[in-house]
Design an enzyme around this catalytic site. Sequence first.
Site, short mmCIF file in Angstrom:
data_model
loop_
_atom_site.label_atom_id
_atom_site.label_comp_id
_atom_site.label_asym_id
_atom_site.label_seq_id
_atom_site.Cartn_x
_atom_site.Cartn_y
_atom_site.Cartn_z
N LYS A 184 3.26 -3.64 5.06
CA LYS A 184 3.71 -4.39 3.87
C LYS A 184 2.83 -5.58 3.50
O LYS A 184 2.92 -6.10 2.38
CB LYS A 184 5.14 -4.91 4.09
N PRO A 187 2.65 -5.87 11.20
CA PRO A 187 2.04 -4.77 10.43
C PRO A 187 2.90 -3.51 10.32
O PRO A 187 2.64 -2.68 9.44
CB PRO A 187 0.75 -4.48 11.19
N HIS A 227 0.00 10.40 0.42
CA HIS A 227 0.95 10.88 1.44
C HIS A 227 2.36 10.94 0.87
O HIS A 227 2.89 9.95 0.41
CB HIS A 227 0.93 9.95 2.66
#
Length: 386
Positions: free
Chosen positions: A293, A289, A72
């Site tokens: 990380k 979340p 991405h």
Amino acid sequence: MRTQIAIIGAGPAGLMLAHLLRQQNIDCVVLENRTREYVEGRVRAGVLEQTTVRVLDRLGLGERMHSEGLVHEGTNLAIDGEIFRIDMAALTGGATVMVYGQQEVMHDLFNAAEARGVKIIFEAKGVALHDVDSTRPYVTWQGGRLDCDYIAGCDGAHGASRGAIPSHVIQTFERVYPFGWLGILADVPPASHELIYANHARGFALASMRSAGRSRYYLQCALDERLEDWPDERFWDEVCLRLGEQTAAQVTRGPSFEKSIAPLRSFVCEPMRWGRLFLAGDAAHIVPPTGAKGLNLAVADVIVLAAAFAEFYHGGSTAGIDGYSAKALARVWKGERFSWWFTSLTHRFPDMDGFDRKMQVAELNYIRGSRAAQTTLAENYVGLPM
Ligand code: FAD
Ligand code: DHB
């Protein structure tokens, strides 16, 4: 049994550390209290930073990730349904992230373990650490004892390692958020080819994926929410509302095959070392979340730790070992800050008033119009340099 490094926990931190040590010809044994199927079956992280991708490559374990994972170059934010894109690659000189599930990473690490001499003892119950502040530490479990030079505590948030450190030598820092994430997996094509982090007046939503045919969606929910109150239709209705009309039109609904609620928490334990015990990953720190990380911080820890052990065993210097905690924590706190900030920006807090929400919307609009602000987000998202 004797080894150089006893590793407790075969999650991403423990198993990645074992592979890194074996690559340096350092002996280790991993003690895991569950089965391989259990560890591999846990649906968790989905997005890998540059550093994590690189370390898998360095271990020669990146082949399946590169063929099946999704690269991405950007990510999206939404304010009450209005979407804008952050072109991470353009803002960071070409950096990208890889969408490749934690389950897949674990599968690749487990599959390569035996051939590379990574010893794992599964279902090691009642693990206890002994004489950690001496030069001869050891670990016991029901039916076994392992003598070692050092112990790596990679046993997650609820493991045995952190508790082996006397409370007066550690300081802990914590923030518990008054909400959780309700997540589903469904075998339907994703709504968008990149992720969408949505701030909506009704609460946060995230559209993510595992592959071109498998979607992962999350909804911010109350901590006392019950799964039975969230049949699939209700979930799809709510996620479509929060993502907004434009995205909702692209959402393919289908039966979920996984549904769970995860609470959100920030937590750090300092220092990450006591005597011959080194904590790594969730055993030492937890992030909410938002921003993906957790797994990446766990991997960053063990990169530093493996280098420190290599410096000791092959170079005779304890500088790396002595510097481990400070070096790891410097990165950890930056990850904590980013996850806390991104959570604060995108979630609905119960005590929020109209002014607070206007501040969130103003900040999102500022990011939308500012290359500097987008760069800040992008460089944290793709992963800060080691
Ligand atoms: P764990 O994965 O917790 O592994 C610890 C291991 O130790 C486990 O296998 C456990 O069985 C074992 N163990 C525990 N106690 C003992 C004991 N007493 N004796 C022996 N073994 C023991 N992170 C990201 O980077 N990106 C994401 O997109 C992302 N999304 C997430 C989504 C969700 C819903 C959740 C819950 C987490 C997410 N995370 C994400 C966080 C990420 O999953 C964790 O940070 C990561 O698993 C930490 O790895 P670890 O090896 O430190 O700990
Ligand atoms: C996923 C989880 C995250 O926490 C995140 O920020 C992005 C994606 C996921 O599970 O797909």
